[in-house]
Scaffold this motif. Structure first.
Motif, PDB file in Angstrom:
ATOM      1  N   TYR A   1      30.058  52.405  41.644  1.00  0.00           N
ATOM      2  CA  TYR A   1      29.502  51.074  41.364  1.00  0.00           C
ATOM      3  C   TYR A   1      29.764  50.116  42.531  1.00  0.00           C
ATOM      4  CZ  TYR A   1      27.983  51.984  36.598  1.00  0.00           C
ATOM      5  OH  TYR A   1      27.305  52.466  35.497  1.00  0.00           O
ATOM      6  N   ALA A   2      30.942  50.235  43.159  1.00  0.00           N
ATOM      7  CA  ALA A   2      31.254  49.368  44.299  1.00  0.00           C
ATOM      8  C   ALA A   2      30.283  49.624  45.455  1.00  0.00           C
ATOM      9  CB  ALA A   2      32.691  49.597  44.756  1.00  0.00           C
ATOM     10  N   SER A   3      29.872  50.885  45.615  1.00  0.00           N
ATOM     11  CA  SER A   3      28.937  51.216  46.696  1.00  0.00           C
ATOM     12  C   SER A   3      27.568  50.567  46.472  1.00  0.00           C
ATOM     13  CB  SER A   3      28.773  52.731  46.816  1.00  0.00           C
ATOM     14  OG  SER A   3      28.050  53.262  45.713  1.00  0.00           O
ATOM     15  N   LYS A   4      27.294  50.166  45.235  1.00  0.00           N
ATOM     16  CA  LYS A   4      26.029  49.482  44.911  1.00  0.00           C
ATOM     17  C   LYS A   4      26.214  47.970  44.835  1.00  0.00           C
ATOM     18  CE  LYS A   4      24.398  53.652  44.214  1.00  0.00           C
ATOM     19  NZ  LYS A   4      23.565  54.316  45.245  1.00  0.00           N
ATOM     20  N   GLY A   5      27.403  47.500  45.193  1.00  0.00           N
ATOM     21  CA  GLY A   5      27.674  46.066  45.158  1.00  0.00           C
ATOM     22  C   GLY A   5      28.032  45.542  43.777  1.00  0.00           C
ATOM     23  N   ILE A   6      28.408  46.438  42.865  1.00  0.00           N
ATOM     24  CA  ILE A   6      28.760  46.034  41.493  1.00  0.00           C
ATOM     25  C   ILE A   6      30.262  46.208  41.308  1.00  0.00           C
ATOM     26  CG2 ILE A   6      28.431  46.493  39.033  1.00  0.00           C
ATOM     27  CD1 ILE A   6      25.681  47.647  39.753  1.00  0.00           C
ATOM     28  N   GLU A   7      30.939  45.124  40.961  1.00  0.00           N
ATOM     29  CA  GLU A   7      32.393  45.165  40.765  1.00  0.00           C
ATOM     30  C   GLU A   7      32.703  45.279  39.271  1.00  0.00           C
ATOM     31  OE1 GLU A   7      36.426  42.573  41.774  1.00  0.00           O
ATOM     32  OE2 GLU A   7      34.471  41.893  42.466  1.00  0.00           O
ATOM     33  N   LEU A   8      33.173  46.430  38.875  1.00  0.00           N
ATOM     34  CA  LEU A   8      33.584  46.625  37.479  1.00  0.00           C
ATOM     35  C   LEU A   8      34.986  46.046  37.292  1.00  0.00           C
ATOM     36  CD1 LEU A   8      32.427  50.315  36.879  1.00  0.00           C
ATOM     37  CD2 LEU A   8      31.228  48.225  36.245  1.00  0.00           C
ATOM     38  N   PRO A   9      35.289  45.515  36.116  1.00  0.00           N
ATOM     39  CA  PRO A   9      36.613  44.907  35.904  1.00  0.00           C
ATOM     40  C   PRO A   9      37.724  45.953  35.944  1.00  0.00           C
ATOM     41  CG  PRO A   9      35.417  45.071  33.830  1.00  0.00           C
ATOM     42  CD  PRO A   9      34.434  45.435  34.915  1.00  0.00           C
ATOM     43  N   ARG A  10      38.821  45.594  36.575  1.00  0.00           N
ATOM     44  CA  ARG A  10      39.988  46.467  36.646  1.00  0.00           C
ATOM     45  C   ARG A  10      40.949  46.216  35.484  1.00  0.00           C
ATOM     46  NH1 ARG A  10      40.429  50.852  40.183  1.00  0.00           N
ATOM     47  NH2 ARG A  10      39.005  50.487  41.915  1.00  0.00           N
ATOM     48  N   LYS A  11      40.891  45.014  34.933  1.00  0.00           N
ATOM     49  CA  LYS A  11      41.758  44.656  33.814  1.00  0.00           C
ATOM     50  C   LYS A  11      40.934  43.947  32.761  1.00  0.00           C
ATOM     51  CE  LYS A  11      45.908  44.150  36.670  1.00  0.00           C
ATOM     52  NZ  LYS A  11      47.005  43.238  37.103  1.00  0.00           N
ATOM     53  N   GLY A  12      41.286  44.172  31.495  1.00  0.00           N
ATOM     54  CA  GLY A  12      40.589  43.518  30.406  1.00  0.00           C
ATOM     55  C   GLY A  12      41.087  42.098  30.201  1.00  0.00           C
ATOM     56  N   ARG A  13      40.335  41.352  29.421  1.00  0.00           N
ATOM     57  CA  ARG A  13      40.674  39.950  29.160  1.00  0.00           C
ATOM     58  C   ARG A  13      42.068  39.816  28.546  1.00  0.00           C
ATOM     59  NH1 ARG A  13      36.778  35.617  27.721  1.00  0.00           N
ATOM     60  NH2 ARG A  13      37.939  33.860  26.904  1.00  0.00           N
ATOM     61  N   THR A  14      42.403  40.692  27.590  1.00  0.00           N
ATOM     62  CA  THR A  14      43.712  40.616  26.937  1.00  0.00           C
ATOM     63  C   THR A  14      44.834  40.866  27.927  1.00  0.00           C
ATOM     64  OG1 THR A  14      42.736  41.369  24.844  1.00  0.00           O
ATOM     65  CG2 THR A  14      45.125  41.574  25.087  1.00  0.00           C
ATOM     66  N   GLU A  15      44.665  41.873  28.780  1.00  0.00           N
ATOM     67  CA  GLU A  15      45.695  42.185  29.778  1.00  0.00           C
ATOM     68  C   GLU A  15      45.881  41.034  30.751  1.00  0.00           C
ATOM     69  OE1 GLU A  15      46.746  45.804  32.948  1.00  0.00           O
ATOM     70  OE2 GLU A  15      44.906  45.849  31.754  1.00  0.00           O
ATOM     71  N   LEU A  16      44.790  40.428  31.200  1.00  0.00           N
ATOM     72  CA  LEU A  16      44.885  39.294  32.107  1.00  0.00           C
ATOM     73  C   LEU A  16      45.578  38.098  31.449  1.00  0.00           C
ATOM     74  CD1 LEU A  16      41.332  39.456  33.724  1.00  0.00           C
ATOM     75  CD2 LEU A  16      43.511  39.928  34.861  1.00  0.00           C
ATOM     76  N   GLU A  17      45.271  37.899  30.163  1.00  0.00           N
ATOM     77  CA  GLU A  17      45.896  36.787  29.444  1.00  0.00           C
ATOM     78  C   GLU A  17      47.394  37.025  29.286  1.00  0.00           C
ATOM     79  OE1 GLU A  17      46.394  33.196  27.403  1.00  0.00           O
ATOM     80  OE2 GLU A  17      44.854  33.945  28.776  1.00  0.00           O
ATOM     81  N   ARG A  18      47.780  38.264  29.021  1.00  0.00           N
ATOM     82  CA  ARG A  18      49.211  38.565  28.918  1.00  0.00           C
ATOM     83  C   ARG A  18      49.916  38.290  30.243  1.00  0.00           C
ATOM     84  NH1 ARG A  18      48.776  44.351  25.712  1.00  0.00           N
ATOM     85  NH2 ARG A  18      48.430  43.493  23.634  1.00  0.00           N
ATOM     86  N   GLU A  19      49.282  38.690  31.346  1.00  0.00           N
ATOM     87  CA  GLU A  19      49.882  38.447  32.655  1.00  0.00           C
ATOM     88  C   GLU A  19      49.994  36.944  32.925  1.00  0.00           C
ATOM     89  OE1 GLU A  19      47.587  40.564  35.511  1.00  0.00           O
ATOM     90  OE2 GLU A  19      48.365  42.530  34.924  1.00  0.00           O
ATOM     91  N   ARG A  20      48.965  36.194  32.499  1.00  0.00           N
ATOM     92  CA  ARG A  20      49.013  34.750  32.699  1.00  0.00           C
ATOM     93  C   ARG A  20      50.172  34.133  31.924  1.00  0.00           C
ATOM     94  NH1 ARG A  20      47.692  30.042  30.438  1.00  0.00           N
ATOM     95  NH2 ARG A  20      47.146  31.050  28.462  1.00  0.00           N
ATOM     96  N   ARG A  21      50.343  34.584  30.675  1.00  0.00           N
ATOM     97  CA  ARG A  21      51.435  34.045  29.859  1.00  0.00           C
ATOM     98  C   ARG A  21      52.788  34.442  30.435  1.00  0.00           C
ATOM     99  NH1 ARG A  21      48.739  35.751  24.046  1.00  0.00           N
ATOM    100  NH2 ARG A  21      47.212  34.058  23.921  1.00  0.00           N
ATOM    101  N   ALA A  22      52.873  35.688  30.925  1.00  0.00           N
ATOM    102  CA  ALA A  22      54.124  36.142  31.531  1.00  0.00           C
ATOM    103  C   ALA A  22      54.456  35.312  32.768  1.00  0.00           C
ATOM    104  CB  ALA A  22      54.025  37.616  31.898  1.00  0.00           C
TER     105      ALA A  22
END
Length: 421
Positions: free
Chosen positions: A337-358
Motif C-alpha cells: 500500500y505504501a508503494s501506491k502512496g497509501i498509508e495504512l494505520p499502524r495503531k488503532g484509535r484505542t491504542e493511540l488514546e491509551r498512549e496519549r493518556r499514559a
C-alpha cells in the motif's frame, strides 16, 4: 533497536489449535516477547481460536508457558492501573466506565481451571481500583475530583460507545453528490450488508451492548471493504472510494427508515452506534493486519487472495529470512500500500488514546519530587506483592518453581538498588 544481524536471545514459540500451525519469533528482550504474546492472544480471542505460547531465553535457559488466562490477567491488570490513575486524577466518568466495560468483557472470557477464582479476585481488584484513595488524614483528596471518582461506579450501566464526529477511515454516511443512480451491489456484498444491518437493528432496538455490536459491524464493514477495490485494484481498506463509503452507509439506511420520526431515543442510539463503529474501524483494521503474522499459514492464504503482490514479496523475503529477521506478511501488505502512496494505520484509535493518556500521566508524574515518585512506586509494588501472595497459594508445583525463580530475580534486583542508594 537491535543491530542488523544481532542475535536476539528471547524467543516466542507458538502453536495454533485446530490447524496445528507452529512457529517462533525472536525478540531482543522479554518485554517485547511478552507484548507479542498479548497481541497474539488478542487475535486468538477475535478468531475464537486456541493458542499455546512458550517464552524462553536461549542464553539463560529461562522458559515459561503463557496461557490465554495469563494474557487476560495481564491486560486486566494494565487496565486497573489506568483506572487507579484516572480515579486519582478525577478523570471523566465516561472515560473510566469505558475501561471498566472493556475489563468486564475480558473477565467474561476467562475459562478453564481456576478461572472462577481468578475472575472473582480480579473483580475484587476492580472494585478497589474504582475507590478514591485516602491520604494520611483519612479524607478523600480533591473535593469534586474525589466525588467524580466515586461517581464512576454508578455510571457503568449507562455506558455505550461513542466519541467525536471524526472519521478515521472514511465517512460511512454516504455521499450526496453524483447522478442519483442506484448502487449496483454484488450478491456477496449484499449479504454482508444485510448481516451488518441486523446487528445495527439489534443495537437500536435493545439499546445495550452497542459497543460490542459496533466492533462486529466494523468487522463486517472491513469484509465489505476487502471486496471493494480502489484505483490500484487493491481492497479499499480505508474507504477512499465513494462506492465503498456509500456501500457502508446502506448498513444503516434500512434501520433508519424503521425508526419513527418522533422516536428520538432510538435515533440517538443509532447516531451513537455510527460513531462507535467509526471509532472502532482503525482498531479492527490494525488488528486484522497484525493478525496476518499471527498464523502464517492462514495469513498467507488471506494475502494471496486479496493482496497477491504482497504475497509474492513475502515469499521472496522468506527465502532470505533469518531467525532474527523473519519475513512478515503484515509488513508486506503495509509495503504494498505504501508503494501506491497509501498509508495504512499502524495503531488503532484505542491504542493511540491509551498512549496519549499514559503520556499525560507521565507528564503529571514529572512534576513530582524524586521522593514522591519513589513513594508512589513503593505503594504500587507493595500492592502487587500482596496480590501475588494471595494467588501464589493456588499454583501447582511446577508453577511455584517458575514463580519462585522470577521472585528471586526481582529480590536480587531490589537488593542491587538498595546497595546503590
Amino acid at each position: 533497536m537491535p543491530k542488523k544481524g544481532q542475535r536476539l536471545p528471547w524467543r516466542l514459540s507458538y502453536v495454533w489449535g485446530g490447524s496445528g500451525t507452529k512457529g517462533a519469533t525472536p525478540y531482543a528482550d522479554e518485554g517485547g516477547a511478552h507484548r507479542g504474546a498479548l497481541d497474539m492472544f488478542r487475535t486468538a480471542r477475535m478468531r475464537e481460536s486456541d493458542l499455546e505460547i512458550t517464552i524462553e531465553n536461549r542464553d539463560t535457559g529461562e522458559k515459561y508457558e503463557m496461557t490465554a488466562n495469563d494474557a487476560i490477567k495481564d491486560t486486566v491488570n494494565g487496565n486497573l492501573e489506568r483506572i487507579r490513575a484516572m480515579v486519582a486524577n478525577g478523570a471523566d466518568e465516561s472515560a473510566i466506565a469505558e475501561i471498566v466495560e472493556e475489563t468486564e468483557g475480558l473477565l467474561k472470557t476467562l475459562k478453564g481451571k481456576g478461572s472462577v477464582h481468578l475472575r472473582t479476585d480480579l473483580r475484587d481488584d476492580l472494585k478497589v481500583a474504582l475507590q478514591p484513595q485516602l491520604p494520611a488524614g483519612g479524607e478523600p483528596q480533591g473535593g469534586a475530583e474525589a466525588e467524580g471518582a466515586k461517581g464512576a461506579e454508578v455510571a457503568i450501566p449507562g455506558t455505550t460507545g461513542g466519541g467525536d464526529e471524526d472519521d478515521d477511515e472514511g465517512d460511512d454516511e454516504g455521499d450526496d453528490e453524483g447522478d442519483g443512480e442506484p448502487l449496483v451491489i454484488p450478491a456477496d456484498v449484499a449479504a454482508l450488508i444485510s448481516e451488518a444491518s441486523a446487528h445495527v437493528s439489534s443495537a437500536v432496538n435493545l439499546g445495550v451492548e452497542a459497543k460490542k455490536i459496533a466492533e462486529k459491524v466494523s468487522e463486517l464493514q472491513l469484509a465489505m471493504r476487502k471486496k471493494s477495490l480502489n484505483t490500484f485494484e487493491l481492497p479499499d481498506l480505508i474507504a477512499h472510494q465513494k462506492y465503498t463509503r456509500n456501500t457502508a452507509a446502506l448498513v444503516y439506511a434500512e434501520v433508519a427508515e424503521q425508526i419513527a420520526d418522533d422516536d428520538e431515543d432510538k435515533a440517538e442510539v443509532l447516531k451513537s452506534l455510527k460513531r462507535a463503529v467509526r471509532n472502532k474501524n482503525s482498531d479492527v483494521l490494525v488488528g486484522y493486519l497484525r493478525g496476518l503474522d499471527a498464523d502464517k499459514e492462514a495469513g498467507l492464504e488471506e494475502v494471496q487472495k486479496h493482496y497477491p503482490e504482497a504475497a509474492d514479496a513475502y515469499l521472496k523475503a522468506k527465502e532470505k529470512e533469518t531467525e532474527e529477521s523473519p519475513a512478515s506478511l503484515t509488513e508486506a501488505v503495509y509495503g504494498l500500500y505504501a508503494s501506491k502512496g497509501i498509508e495504512l494505520p499502524r495503531k488503532g484509535r484505542t491504542e493511540l488514546e491509551r498512549e496519549r493518556r499514559a503520556a499525560l500521566r507521565g507528564a503529571d508524574e514529572s512534576r513530582l519530587t524524586p521522593e514522591a515518585r519513589l513513594e508512589n512506586y513503593f505503594t504500587t509494588i507493595t500492592a502487587e506483592l500482596e496480590k501475588a501472595e494471595k494467588n501464589a497459594a493456588k499454583l501447582n508445583g511446577h508453577q511455584k518453581r517458575k514463580v519462585r525463580t522470577r521472585l528471586k530475580a526481582l529480590a536480587a534486583r531490589a537488593q542491587e538498588l538498595a546497595d546503590q542508594i
